[in-house]
Design a protein around this motif. Structure first.
Motif: not given
Length: 76
Positions: A1-25
Motif C-alpha cells: 500500500m502506497k501512501v499519497q498526499l492529498v492534493e493541496g496539502w501545503t494549504k492544510l495549515w489554513r484549514s479551520f479544523t487544523i487551527q482548531l486542533a492546534a488550539a485544543g492542544i
C-alpha cells in the motif's frame, strides 16, 4: 500500500479544523501557565482542560466534512 498526499496539502495549515486542533492542544496549557503566573486568575483544574480539548475535538469532527474555502480555493 502506497501512501499519497492529498492534493493541496501545503494549504492544510489554513484549514479551520487544523487551527482548531492546534488550539485544543495548546490553549488549555497556555491558560494554565497564565493562571499560575498572574494573581487573580483562577486556576484551571484538569476537568476544565479536558473540557476545552473535548469541545475542540467535537468541533473538528463536526466541521471536517464542511468545505473550507481557505483550503479548496473555490470561491463562489
Amino acid at each position: 500500500m502506497k501512501v499519497q498526499l492529498v492534493e493541496g496539502w501545503t494549504k492544510l495549515w489554513r484549514s479551520f479544523t487544523i487551527q482548531l486542533a492546534a488550539a485544543g492542544i495548546f490553549l488549555p496549557d497556555v491558560l494554565q501557565i497564565l493562571a499560575e503566573n498572574i494573581d487573580g486568575l483562577p486556576l484551571l483544574d484538569s476537568g476544565h482542560k479536558s473540557l476545552i480539548r473535548l469541545a475542540c475535538l467535537v468541533a473538528i469532527v463536526l466541521l471536517r466534512p464542511v468545505k473550507q474555502v481557505s483550503v479548496s480555493g473555490d470561491e463562489k
